[in-house]
Design a protein around this motif. Structure first.
Motif, PDB file in Angstrom:
ATOM      1  N   GLY A 126       1.326 -43.234  27.207  1.00 26.67           N
ATOM      2  CA  GLY A 126       2.240 -42.227  27.729  1.00 26.67           C
ATOM      3  C   GLY A 126       2.229 -40.939  26.926  1.00 26.67           C
ATOM      4  N   LEU A 127       2.103 -41.057  25.625  1.00 24.50           N
ATOM      5  CA  LEU A 127       2.033 -39.861  24.789  1.00 24.50           C
ATOM      6  C   LEU A 127       0.686 -39.156  24.911  1.00 24.50           C
ATOM      7  N   THR A 128      -0.373 -39.934  25.076  1.00 25.29           N
ATOM      8  CA  THR A 128      -1.716 -39.372  25.011  1.00 25.29           C
ATOM      9  C   THR A 128      -2.194 -38.781  26.336  1.00 25.29           C
ATOM     10  N   VAL A 129      -2.053 -39.513  27.437  1.00 23.43           N
ATOM     11  CA  VAL A 129      -2.633 -39.076  28.711  1.00 23.43           C
ATOM     12  C   VAL A 129      -1.968 -37.817  29.265  1.00 23.43           C
ATOM     13  N   PRO A 130      -0.640 -37.768  29.418  1.00 21.82           N
ATOM     14  CA  PRO A 130      -0.020 -36.523  29.887  1.00 21.82           C
ATOM     15  C   PRO A 130      -0.237 -35.349  28.933  1.00 21.82           C
ATOM     16  N   PHE A 131      -0.305 -35.647  27.642  1.00 20.52           N
ATOM     17  CA  PHE A 131      -0.577 -34.617  26.647  1.00 20.52           C
ATOM     18  C   PHE A 131      -1.952 -34.011  26.879  1.00 20.52           C
ATOM     19  N   ALA A 132      -2.940 -34.861  27.093  1.00 24.73           N
ATOM     20  CA  ALA A 132      -4.293 -34.371  27.359  1.00 24.73           C
ATOM     21  C   ALA A 132      -4.354 -33.623  28.687  1.00 24.73           C
ATOM     22  N   LEU A 133      -3.647 -34.112  29.690  1.00 22.00           N
ATOM     23  CA  LEU A 133      -3.614 -33.436  30.989  1.00 22.00           C
ATOM     24  C   LEU A 133      -2.990 -32.051  30.873  1.00 22.00           C
ATOM     25  N   ALA A 134      -1.858 -31.971  30.193  1.00 24.61           N
ATOM     26  CA  ALA A 134      -1.183 -30.683  30.017  1.00 24.61           C
ATOM     27  C   ALA A 134      -2.056 -29.707  29.238  1.00 24.61           C
ATOM     28  N   ALA A 135      -2.742 -30.206  28.215  1.00 30.50           N
ATOM     29  CA  ALA A 135      -3.623 -29.348  27.432  1.00 30.50           C
ATOM     30  C   ALA A 135      -4.780 -28.849  28.284  1.00 30.50           C
ATOM     31  N   TYR A 162       4.939 -24.320  35.587  1.00 32.32           N
ATOM     32  CA  TYR A 162       5.533 -25.167  36.617  1.00 32.32           C
ATOM     33  C   TYR A 162       4.472 -26.066  37.281  1.00 32.32           C
ATOM     34  N   ILE A 163       3.232 -25.565  37.380  1.00 32.08           N
ATOM     35  CA  ILE A 163       2.150 -26.390  37.912  1.00 32.08           C
ATOM     36  C   ILE A 163       1.836 -27.527  36.949  1.00 32.08           C
ATOM     37  N   ILE A 164       1.771 -27.192  35.668  1.00 35.94           N
ATOM     38  CA  ILE A 164       1.480 -28.207  34.650  1.00 35.94           C
ATOM     39  C   ILE A 164       2.576 -29.263  34.627  1.00 35.94           C
ATOM     40  N   LEU A 165       3.830 -28.809  34.730  1.00 32.95           N
ATOM     41  CA  LEU A 165       4.955 -29.745  34.717  1.00 32.95           C
ATOM     42  C   LEU A 165       4.919 -30.661  35.944  1.00 32.95           C
ATOM     43  N   THR A 166       4.666 -30.075  37.111  1.00 32.85           N
ATOM     44  CA  THR A 166       4.605 -30.877  38.339  1.00 32.85           C
ATOM     45  C   THR A 166       3.475 -31.901  38.269  1.00 32.85           C
ATOM     46  N   ALA A 167       2.293 -31.446  37.853  1.00 34.18           N
ATOM     47  CA  ALA A 167       1.156 -32.355  37.745  1.00 34.18           C
ATOM     48  C   ALA A 167       1.402 -33.422  36.683  1.00 34.18           C
ATOM     49  N   VAL A 171       7.102 -38.286  28.925  1.00 31.05           N
ATOM     50  CA  VAL A 171       8.021 -37.144  29.043  1.00 31.05           C
ATOM     51  C   VAL A 171       7.914 -36.217  27.837  1.00 31.05           C
ATOM     52  N   VAL A 172       7.592 -36.771  26.673  1.00 32.17           N
ATOM     53  CA  VAL A 172       7.607 -35.982  25.424  1.00 32.17           C
ATOM     54  C   VAL A 172       6.702 -34.753  25.481  1.00 32.17           C
ATOM     55  N   PRO A 173       5.406 -34.882  25.811  1.00 28.39           N
ATOM     56  CA  PRO A 173       4.550 -33.687  25.810  1.00 28.39           C
ATOM     57  C   PRO A 173       4.853 -32.711  26.946  1.00 28.39           C
ATOM     58  N   LEU A 174       5.635 -33.132  27.931  1.00 29.44           N
ATOM     59  CA  LEU A 174       5.934 -32.263  29.066  1.00 29.44           C
ATOM     60  C   LEU A 174       7.225 -31.474  28.890  1.00 29.44           C
ATOM     61  N   LEU A 175       8.067 -31.887  27.959  1.00 30.63           N
ATOM     62  CA  LEU A 175       9.362 -31.225  27.773  1.00 30.63           C
ATOM     63  C   LEU A 175       9.242 -29.724  27.506  1.00 30.63           C
ATOM     64  N   PRO A 176       8.318 -29.276  26.649  1.00 30.24           N
ATOM     65  CA  PRO A 176       8.229 -27.827  26.409  1.00 30.24           C
ATOM     66  C   PRO A 176       7.963 -27.013  27.676  1.00 30.24           C
ATOM     67  N   TYR A 177       7.264 -27.601  28.647  1.00 33.41           N
ATOM     68  CA  TYR A 177       6.951 -26.879  29.877  1.00 33.41           C
ATOM     69  C   TYR A 177       8.177 -26.721  30.773  1.00 33.41           C
ATOM     70  N   VAL A 178       9.232 -27.474  30.479  1.00 32.75           N
ATOM     71  CA  VAL A 178      10.489 -27.322  31.223  1.00 32.75           C
ATOM     72  C   VAL A 178      11.213 -26.056  30.793  1.00 32.75           C
ATOM     73  N   PHE A 179      11.120 -25.732  29.507  1.00 35.12           N
ATOM     74  CA  PHE A 179      11.916 -24.638  28.955  1.00 35.12           C
ATOM     75  C   PHE A 179      11.105 -23.377  28.663  1.00 35.12           C
ATOM     76  N   ILE A 180       9.801 -23.492  28.591  1.00 33.20           N
ATOM     77  CA  ILE A 180       8.962 -22.337  28.243  1.00 33.20           C
ATOM     78  C   ILE A 180       8.069 -21.999  29.431  1.00 33.20           C
ATOM     79  N   PRO A 181       8.261 -20.846  30.072  1.00 33.31           N
ATOM     80  CA  PRO A 181       7.483 -20.518  31.281  1.00 33.31           C
ATOM     81  C   PRO A 181       6.029 -20.165  31.009  1.00 33.31           C
ATOM     82  N   THR A 182       5.743 -19.663  29.813  1.00 32.64           N
ATOM     83  CA  THR A 182       4.365 -19.294  29.482  1.00 32.64           C
ATOM     84  C   THR A 182       3.594 -20.527  29.031  1.00 32.64           C
ATOM     85  N   ALA A 183       2.511 -20.809  29.730  1.00 30.77           N
ATOM     86  CA  ALA A 183       1.808 -22.068  29.510  1.00 30.77           C
ATOM     87  C   ALA A 183       1.272 -22.206  28.088  1.00 30.77           C
TER      88      ALA A 183
END
Length: 256
Positions: A50-59, A69-74, A186-198
């Motif tokens: 959970g920590l690794t896969v979404p983190f790699a996807l977001a990166a 918002y696209i990164i967060l949705t995906a 959820v951990v690596p995705l939290l910053p994308y909730v509050f920070i609009p700049t990717a």
């Protein structure tokens, strides 16, 4: 006094214990062994993925200059799909283990009925591997032959190395892995909730996720018996390598 006589005395009343019976010694003795290995294994599988896969996807998506918002949705879609997939995998694995145990239990039960002398000889062979002599393991073999249930359990454990699985294990494993995956994801995705700049969100996500990986690795090492600091470093290194690879791949694709 013969060695076996001394051993019997030690089991009943030990001089060192002031003549205290073995039953009383066992009541007052509490061993601090960690026995929830299956649950811990499921949590480790779920949280680490959970920590690794979404983190790699977001990166990777950040490297492709996708908006937050696209990164967060995906990312949330991946967490949901990953939790279902991982939970289903845990369920099927535990169910297969239980089915295998029942098949072997039935086969062993049939062998005890069909060829009891052969099975009794197998008990003797097993006990002899622990250094017991024929006159020592003979009474044990005879006692087990008089108790078919204990005989069957003995053969399952010591001949086949199989422990009776918890009937609730499959569902428990599925839920534990799925929930652990969601918590970690959820951990690596939290910053994308509050920070609009990717890119700014990515930098924050890197710091938050690496801190989480270090903490999780330390806790994992503590429970599994590994060196906590080494486990912490290895866990963080794997997560960082996965995200760096995804980010580099996205940049390479974008450049073509």
């Amino acid at each position: 006094m013969a060695p076996e006589d001394g051993w019997v005395v030690n089991l009943s009343k030990s001089p060192a214990a002031g003549g205290v019976s073995s039953e009383k010694l066992l009541v007052h003795h509490q061993e601090k062994h960690f026995t929830a290995s299956n649950v811990v294994r499921d949590v480790i599988i779920g949280v680490s993925d959970g920590l690794t896969v979404p983190f790699a996807l977001a990166a990777g998506l950040s490297g492709a200059n996708a908006p937050s918002y696209i990164i967060l949705t995906a990312g949330l879609a991946e967490v949901a799909a990953g939790a279902i997939s991982m939970g289903l995998g845990g369920y099927l694995a535990a169910k297969s283990e239980a089915d295998h145990y029942l098949r072997e239990l039935k086969r062993e039960q049939e062998e005890i009925i069909a060829v009891p002398d052969t099975e009794a000889a197998e008990i003797a062979e097993i006990l002899s591997q622990y250094g017991l002599e024929p006159h020592e393991y003979g009474p044990v073999v005879n006692s087990l032959r008089k108790n078919p249930e204990a005989w069957l359990e003995f053969m399952m454990k010591f001949e086949l190395g199989l422990e009776k699985p918890d009937p609730k294990r499959a569902l428990q494993s599925a839920l534990t892995i799925a929930l652990s995956y969601m918590v970690g994801g959820v951990v690596p995705l939290l910053p994308y909730v509050f920070i609009p700049t990717a890119m700014k969100a990515l930098l924050t996500s890197i710091g938050v996720t690496l801190a989480a990986l270090l903490f999780f690795g330390y806790v994992k090492g503590h429970f599994t018996g590994d060196r906590p600091l080494m486990s912490s470093f290895q866990t963080a290194l794997i997560g960082a390598a996965a995200s760096a690879a995804a980010y580099a791949m996205a940049k390479a694709v974008q450049a073509t």
